[in-house]
Design a protein around this motif. Sequence first.
Motif, PDB file in Angstrom:
ATOM      1  N   GLU A 134       0.681  -1.338   0.003  1.00 19.71           N
ATOM      2  CA  GLU A 134       0.196  -0.031   0.048  1.00 19.71           C
ATOM      3  C   GLU A 134       0.871   1.305  -0.100  1.00 19.71           C
ATOM      4  O   GLU A 134       0.325   2.385  -0.210  1.00 19.71           O
ATOM      5  N   SER A 135       2.134   1.134   0.109  1.00 20.55           N
ATOM      6  CA  SER A 135       2.903   2.355   0.259  1.00 20.55           C
ATOM      7  C   SER A 135       3.653   2.655  -1.071  1.00 20.55           C
ATOM      8  O   SER A 135       4.069   1.584  -1.831  1.00 20.55           O
ATOM      9  N   VAL A 136       3.723   3.933  -1.551  1.00 20.19           N
ATOM     10  CA  VAL A 136       4.408   4.350  -2.708  1.00 20.19           C
ATOM     11  C   VAL A 136       5.768   5.036  -2.354  1.00 20.19           C
ATOM     12  O   VAL A 136       6.486   4.943  -3.156  1.00 20.19           O
ATOM     13  N   THR A 137       6.154   5.369  -1.101  1.00 19.31           N
ATOM     14  CA  THR A 137       7.183   6.026  -0.949  1.00 19.31           C
ATOM     15  C   THR A 137       8.118   5.268  -0.279  1.00 19.31           C
ATOM     16  O   THR A 137       9.272   5.365  -0.220  1.00 19.31           O
ATOM     17  N   ASN A 138       7.875   3.969   0.489  1.00 18.27           N
ATOM     18  CA  ASN A 138       8.749   2.834   1.131  1.00 18.27           C
ATOM     19  C   ASN A 138       8.155   1.843   0.969  1.00 18.27           C
ATOM     20  O   ASN A 138       7.757   0.861   1.806  1.00 18.27           O
ATOM     21  N   PRO A 139       7.831   1.261  -0.517  1.00 19.03           N
ATOM     22  CA  PRO A 139       7.404   0.012  -0.709  1.00 19.03           C
ATOM     23  C   PRO A 139       8.502  -1.358  -0.198  1.00 19.03           C
ATOM     24  O   PRO A 139       9.822  -0.767  -0.116  1.00 19.03           O
ATOM     25  N   CYS A 140       7.897  -2.463  -0.093  1.00 22.86           N
ATOM     26  CA  CYS A 140       8.834  -3.464   0.496  1.00 22.86           C
ATOM     27  C   CYS A 140       9.451  -3.809  -1.009  1.00 22.86           C
ATOM     28  O   CYS A 140       8.725  -4.139  -2.054  1.00 22.86           O
ATOM     29  N   LEU A 141      10.668  -4.293  -1.006  1.00 21.99           N
ATOM     30  CA  LEU A 141      11.357  -4.449  -2.334  1.00 21.99           C
ATOM     31  C   LEU A 141      11.731  -5.899  -2.476  1.00 21.99           C
ATOM     32  O   LEU A 141      12.119  -6.493  -3.392  1.00 21.99           O
ATOM     33  N   ASN A 142      11.553  -6.934  -1.374  1.00 18.58           N
ATOM     34  CA  ASN A 142      11.897  -8.169  -1.799  1.00 18.58           C
ATOM     35  C   ASN A 142      10.443  -9.049  -1.585  1.00 18.58           C
ATOM     36  O   ASN A 142       9.614  -8.861  -0.545  1.00 18.58           O
ATOM     37  N   LEU A 143      10.222 -10.168  -2.621  1.00 19.64           N
ATOM     38  CA  LEU A 143       9.090 -10.920  -2.282  1.00 19.64           C
ATOM     39  C   LEU A 143       9.519 -11.852  -1.266  1.00 19.64           C
ATOM     40  O   LEU A 143       8.410 -12.109  -0.555  1.00 19.64           O
ATOM     41  N   PHE A 144      10.488 -12.540  -1.321  1.00 20.23           N
ATOM     42  CA  PHE A 144      10.838 -13.498  -0.339  1.00 20.23           C
ATOM     43  C   PHE A 144      12.393 -13.136   0.272  1.00 20.23           C
ATOM     44  O   PHE A 144      13.195 -12.445  -0.097  1.00 20.23           O
ATOM     45  N   ASP A 145      12.658 -13.451   1.671  1.00 20.23           N
ATOM     46  CA  ASP A 145      13.937 -13.264   2.285  1.00 20.23           C
ATOM     47  C   ASP A 145      14.335 -14.506   2.412  1.00 20.23           C
ATOM     48  O   ASP A 145      13.864 -15.218   3.602  1.00 20.23           O
ATOM     49  N   VAL A 146      15.095 -15.297   1.493  1.00 18.50           N
ATOM     50  CA  VAL A 146      15.416 -16.768   1.762  1.00 18.50           C
ATOM     51  C   VAL A 146      16.778 -16.563   2.548  1.00 18.50           C
ATOM     52  O   VAL A 146      17.521 -16.043   2.188  1.00 18.50           O
ATOM     53  N   GLY A 147      16.792 -17.428   3.756  1.00 19.18           N
ATOM     54  CA  GLY A 147      18.073 -17.240   4.766  1.00 19.18           C
ATOM     55  C   GLY A 147      17.968 -16.182   5.629  1.00 19.18           C
ATOM     56  O   GLY A 147      19.141 -15.374   5.656  1.00 19.18           O
ATOM     57  N   ARG A 148      16.872 -15.608   6.018  1.00 17.60           N
ATOM     58  CA  ARG A 148      16.918 -14.366   6.763  1.00 17.60           C
ATOM     59  C   ARG A 148      17.585 -14.614   8.203  1.00 17.60           C
ATOM     60  O   ARG A 148      17.745 -15.588   8.615  1.00 17.60           O
ATOM     61  N   LEU A 149      18.056 -13.372   8.494  1.00 18.03           N
ATOM     62  CA  LEU A 149      18.666 -13.011   9.752  1.00 18.03           C
ATOM     63  C   LEU A 149      19.726 -14.285  10.217  1.00 18.03           C
ATOM     64  O   LEU A 149      19.871 -14.809  11.264  1.00 18.03           O
ATOM     65  N   GLY A 150      20.604 -14.721   8.951  1.00 18.90           N
ATOM     66  CA  GLY A 150      21.637 -15.691   9.210  1.00 18.90           C
ATOM     67  C   GLY A 150      21.106 -17.064   9.350  1.00 18.90           C
ATOM     68  O   GLY A 150      21.538 -18.113   9.800  1.00 18.90           O
ATOM     69  N   LYS A 151      19.484 -17.232   9.154  1.00 20.28           N
ATOM     70  CA  LYS A 151      19.170 -18.700   9.419  1.00 20.28           C
ATOM     71  C   LYS A 151      19.507 -19.353   7.716  1.00 20.28           C
ATOM     72  O   LYS A 151      18.271 -19.175   6.937  1.00 20.28           O
ATOM     73  N   ASN A 152      20.507 -19.465   7.348  1.00 21.56           N
ATOM     74  CA  ASN A 152      20.795 -20.004   6.023  1.00 21.56           C
ATOM     75  C   ASN A 152      19.919 -21.110   5.631  1.00 21.56           C
ATOM     76  O   ASN A 152      20.114 -22.011   6.454  1.00 21.56           O
ATOM     77  N   VAL A 153      19.443 -21.387   4.364  1.00 17.04           N
ATOM     78  CA  VAL A 153      18.644 -22.459   4.114  1.00 17.04           C
ATOM     79  C   VAL A 153      20.004 -23.441   3.538  1.00 17.04           C
ATOM     80  O   VAL A 153      21.259 -22.959   3.164  1.00 17.04           O
ATOM     81  N   GLY A 154      19.632 -24.892   3.210  1.00 14.98           N
ATOM     82  CA  GLY A 154      20.426 -25.764   2.595  1.00 14.98           C
ATOM     83  C   GLY A 154      21.078 -25.127   1.407  1.00 14.98           C
ATOM     84  O   GLY A 154      20.324 -24.571   0.391  1.00 14.98           O
ATOM     85  N   THR A 155      22.089 -25.502   0.967  1.00 19.14           N
ATOM     86  CA  THR A 155      22.915 -25.082  -0.481  1.00 19.14           C
ATOM     87  C   THR A 155      21.912 -25.923  -1.557  1.00 19.14           C
ATOM     88  O   THR A 155      22.165 -25.585  -2.731  1.00 19.14           O
ATOM     89  N   GLY A 156      21.230 -26.852  -1.276  1.00 19.73           N
ATOM     90  CA  GLY A 156      20.421 -27.386  -2.355  1.00 19.73           C
ATOM     91  C   GLY A 156      19.324 -26.774  -2.629  1.00 19.73           C
ATOM     92  O   GLY A 156      18.535 -27.025  -3.658  1.00 19.73           O
ATOM     93  N   LEU A 157      18.678 -25.793  -1.704  1.00 16.26           N
ATOM     94  CA  LEU A 157      17.524 -24.885  -1.923  1.00 16.26           C
ATOM     95  C   LEU A 157      17.842 -23.691  -2.604  1.00 16.26           C
ATOM     96  O   LEU A 157      17.128 -23.506  -3.480  1.00 16.26           O
ATOM     97  N   ALA A 158      19.025 -23.260  -2.302  1.00 13.39           N
ATOM     98  CA  ALA A 158      19.245 -21.851  -2.764  1.00 13.39           C
ATOM     99  C   ALA A 158      20.656 -21.759  -2.984  1.00 13.39           C
ATOM    100  O   ALA A 158      21.519 -22.097  -2.282  1.00 13.39           O
ATOM    101  N   LYS A 159      20.925 -21.465  -4.385  1.00 12.57           N
ATOM    102  CA  LYS A 159      22.262 -21.526  -5.075  1.00 12.57           C
ATOM    103  C   LYS A 159      22.731 -19.764  -5.455  1.00 12.57           C
ATOM    104  O   LYS A 159      21.848 -19.422  -6.220  1.00 12.57           O
ATOM    105  N   THR A 160      23.682 -19.156  -4.732  1.00 13.85           N
ATOM    106  CA  THR A 160      23.902 -17.886  -5.254  1.00 13.85           C
ATOM    107  C   THR A 160      25.017 -17.831  -6.113  1.00 13.85           C
ATOM    108  O   THR A 160      25.228 -16.779  -6.957  1.00 13.85           O
ATOM    109  N   ALA A 161      26.011 -18.721  -6.137  1.00 15.12           N
ATOM    110  CA  ALA A 161      27.181 -18.951  -7.340  1.00 15.12           C
ATOM    111  C   ALA A 161      27.065 -20.292  -7.787  1.00 15.12           C
ATOM    112  O   ALA A 161      27.767 -21.115  -7.254  1.00 15.12           O
TER     113      ALA A 161
END
Length: 190
Positions: A134-161
């Motif tokens: 609902e905000s146009v001035t400070n909208p949420c920019l991420n649909l998902f936060d995978v591995g939030r707050l250092g709770k990283n998911v398994g490498t089989g689920l998310a690969k960044t490299a």
Amino acid sequence: MATTTFSGPVVSGAGFNSDDTLNSSDLASGSYNLTDFTVRPAATYSGTVAALVGAVNQRTAGVSGGNIFGCYAQTSFSNNPTSTITGLNTAVYGVVDCGSSTNIGAAYGSVFDFAQFAGTRGSAPKAFIGFGEESVTNPCLNLFDVGRLGKNVGTGLAKTAAALPSGDGGSLRILVNGLVRYLPLYTTQS
């Protein structure tokens, strides 16, 4: 599903780490709010055990312009611009404690099903999950936060490299700002 109502004040003072027992004297007519409680099934059980159960049944003919929610949760932050709010802030927070069992069956963080309890379905639901902003001035920019707050998911689920996935595996249909879009699926990931 059978419905049980409780009479008398059924209030927990034990907290989330203790047990509260509902005796036969509690099982009568009436309805009450249960807060700060733990539901602990027997060591072996069948059927369904739920800490919170609620239903909204709209069964009458007519045109309804309102909203229907099976569950509504809201978290509101301070309206003071000088406030500093830290920590995890969410409308709904769910934890599945997997324990040390060697077989936990079909364990999910959350499950959404569309059911058909009566009659024949006459129209299609919009989507399993909906996101809105609902905000146009400070909208949420991420649909998902995978591995939030250092709770990283398994490498089989998310690969960044890694090497790019390959093999045409179809697509997922989604709506983006009201427009139909398709996310490609792949059959191989190295």
